[in-house]
Write a protein that holds these residues in place. Sequence first.
Motif, short mmCIF file in Angstrom:
data_model
loop_
_atom_site.label_atom_id
_atom_site.label_comp_id
_atom_site.label_asym_id
_atom_site.label_seq_id
_atom_site.Cartn_x
_atom_site.Cartn_y
_atom_site.Cartn_z
N ASP A 189 0.82 -1.21 0.00
CA ASP A 189 0.00 0.00 0.00
C ASP A 189 0.85 1.26 0.00
OD1 ASP A 189 -2.18 -1.69 0.16
OD2 ASP A 189 -2.49 -1.41 2.30
N GLU A 190 1.91 1.28 0.82
CA GLU A 190 2.74 2.49 0.93
C GLU A 190 3.52 2.75 -0.35
OE1 GLU A 190 5.23 2.38 4.37
OE2 GLU A 190 3.55 2.12 5.77
N LEU A 191 4.09 1.70 -0.95
CA LEU A 191 4.82 1.88 -2.20
C LEU A 191 3.90 2.36 -3.31
CD1 LEU A 191 7.22 -1.22 -2.20
CD2 LEU A 191 7.83 1.17 -1.79
N TYR A 192 2.69 1.81 -3.33
CA TYR A 192 1.72 2.23 -4.35
C TYR A 192 1.38 3.71 -4.20
CZ TYR A 192 -2.81 2.91 -6.60
OH TYR A 192 -3.84 3.40 -7.36
N ALA A 193 1.06 4.13 -2.98
CA ALA A 193 0.69 5.53 -2.76
C ALA A 193 1.84 6.46 -3.12
CB ALA A 193 0.29 5.72 -1.29
N ARG A 194 3.05 6.07 -2.79
CA ARG A 194 4.21 6.90 -3.09
C ARG A 194 4.43 6.99 -4.61
NH1 ARG A 194 9.01 8.94 -0.98
NH2 ARG A 194 10.85 8.63 -2.28
N MET A 195 4.35 5.86 -5.32
CA MET A 195 4.58 5.88 -6.77
C MET A 195 3.48 6.63 -7.50
SD MET A 195 6.33 2.19 -7.72
CE MET A 195 5.05 1.17 -7.00
N LYS A 196 2.25 6.58 -7.01
CA LYS A 196 1.16 7.34 -7.63
C LYS A 196 1.45 8.83 -7.57
CE LYS A 196 -2.62 6.52 -8.88
NZ LYS A 196 -3.18 6.41 -10.26
N LYS A 197 1.99 9.28 -6.44
CA LYS A 197 2.34 10.69 -6.32
C LYS A 197 3.53 11.03 -7.22
CE LYS A 197 0.89 11.68 -1.52
NZ LYS A 197 0.42 10.36 -1.06
N LEU A 198 4.56 10.17 -7.19
CA LEU A 198 5.78 10.45 -7.93
C LEU A 198 5.54 10.61 -9.43
CD1 LEU A 198 8.18 8.02 -6.05
CD2 LEU A 198 8.42 10.52 -6.17
N LYS A 199 4.61 9.85 -9.99
CA LYS A 199 4.36 9.94 -11.44
C LYS A 199 3.52 11.16 -11.79
CE LYS A 199 1.20 7.91 -13.75
NZ LYS A 199 0.39 6.95 -14.54
N MET A 200 3.00 11.86 -10.77
CA MET A 200 2.18 13.07 -10.97
C MET A 200 2.86 14.28 -10.36
SD MET A 200 -0.79 12.34 -12.53
CE MET A 200 -1.98 11.01 -12.78
N GLN A 201 4.17 14.40 -10.59
CA GLN A 201 4.94 15.54 -10.07
C GLN A 201 4.90 15.62 -8.56
OE1 GLN A 201 6.93 17.04 -11.91
NE2 GLN A 201 6.15 17.34 -13.98
N GLY A 202 4.73 14.47 -7.89
CA GLY A 202 4.76 14.44 -6.44
C GLY A 202 3.50 14.95 -5.77
N MET A 203 2.40 15.03 -6.53
CA MET A 203 1.14 15.55 -5.99
C MET A 203 0.03 14.52 -6.09
SD MET A 203 1.16 19.42 -7.55
CE MET A 203 1.63 18.95 -9.22
N ASP A 204 -1.00 14.71 -5.28
CA ASP A 204 -2.19 13.87 -5.36
C ASP A 204 -3.13 14.36 -6.46
OD1 ASP A 204 -1.72 12.02 -3.24
OD2 ASP A 204 -2.17 13.61 -1.81
N ASN A 205 -3.10 15.66 -6.72
CA ASN A 205 -4.08 16.26 -7.61
C ASN A 205 -3.41 17.35 -8.46
OD1 ASN A 205 -6.23 17.63 -8.83
ND2 ASN A 205 -7.59 17.31 -7.06
N ILE A 206 -3.21 17.06 -9.74
CA ILE A 206 -2.60 18.04 -10.64
C ILE A 206 -3.50 19.24 -10.83
CG2 ILE A 206 -1.87 18.43 -13.04
CD1 ILE A 206 0.13 16.79 -11.67
N PHE A 207 -4.83 19.02 -10.84
CA PHE A 207 -5.80 20.09 -11.09
C PHE A 207 -5.73 21.16 -10.00
CE2 PHE A 207 -10.11 21.94 -10.90
CZ PHE A 207 -10.22 22.38 -12.20
#
Length: 357
Positions: free
Chosen positions: A196-214
């Motif tokens: 779970d932790e690696l997934y959450a971290r990689m999701k952010k990393l592929k989006m410029q380190g953010m949860d929400n680009i918008f």
Amino acid sequence: MKINTWNISLGEREAQAAYDSIIERNLSEGVKVKELEKRLAAFLGRKYAICVPNGSSAVLLAMMGIGIRPGDEVIIPDFTFIATGHAPKLLGANVVLADTKQDVPLLDVERALELITSKTKAIVTVHLNGRRADTKLLKEKLRGTGIYVIDDSCQAFASGTDGDFAGCDSDIACYSFAVTKIMTTAQGGFVTTNNDELYARMKKLKMQGMDNIFESNLYQLAGFNLKYTDILASIGLVQLDKIQQKVETSKSNYKMYVDALKGKNQFKMIPTKENEVVYTPDILCEDSKKVREYLESKEIQVRPAGACLHNADYFEKRMTYHNADYFEKHLLYMPGGPDQPVENIETTIQYLKVLGD
């Protein structure tokens, strides 16, 4: 007409899917990417999948996900495509090379274990051309050490059986949809994990380190743009529908070479397990240069193995690499691929038999 080493096709269904995605204005990463990620995770029996632009960026995202930084050491096999080593190197890690097994061009786990130091952060197992490395054994050996196991499965998607596919035993596995892979979207890739932790971290990393680009009002990590596109994902969904047929054809292609070259002393087949899917039929040749020149004189394209990574000055060499050197010198890739006409393989085999007699 020249026979190419690799043959894979995208057809009307893939073209229609891409067209529909454009017309429906599903362009960048959106609903199609999410659907593909869900189906990939389900197919492999993994909790999470994250799509990225290519296999190289999948390995990079995995390295970013486990926090590789300057001074860390990452152990990888000497016999692999160089992208495996470039990902940790670009993050400042020292890439340490381990030799392969003697009979199969895969990481020798025991020799890799000899290279571990207090700086070792991860060991990368590479499933090469559909053959599966000893990831499960390595995980057992590393239990309690805090060292990550990353699978480079870019050449092994769908190799295995339900519940036991290449990449399913690692902390993070990396895959590719490049045109030379069993399932292609021309370019593309993805990572999988159950953590779970690696997934959450990689999701952010592929989006410029953010949860929400918008919104982009909370900067959490130094990340990058590793988004995939719905247009390519729509092609991937069609390709995934065809994966079983692709697997069966690839196995049949390889079996043709195995059966035909039995008893031919100039050629040797690499040991292959029943559930492994060899992407490009490969053979070990007593004189690979002679074989390649002869086949290419008959307009049959043959691909040699790439140079071992110890030829790159910027990687760490801490042992001898006799086994990897052997595969570099003797291995050749023959015509194959899920859409290779059978007659092309038959023609190649006929000429190989001439050399073997």
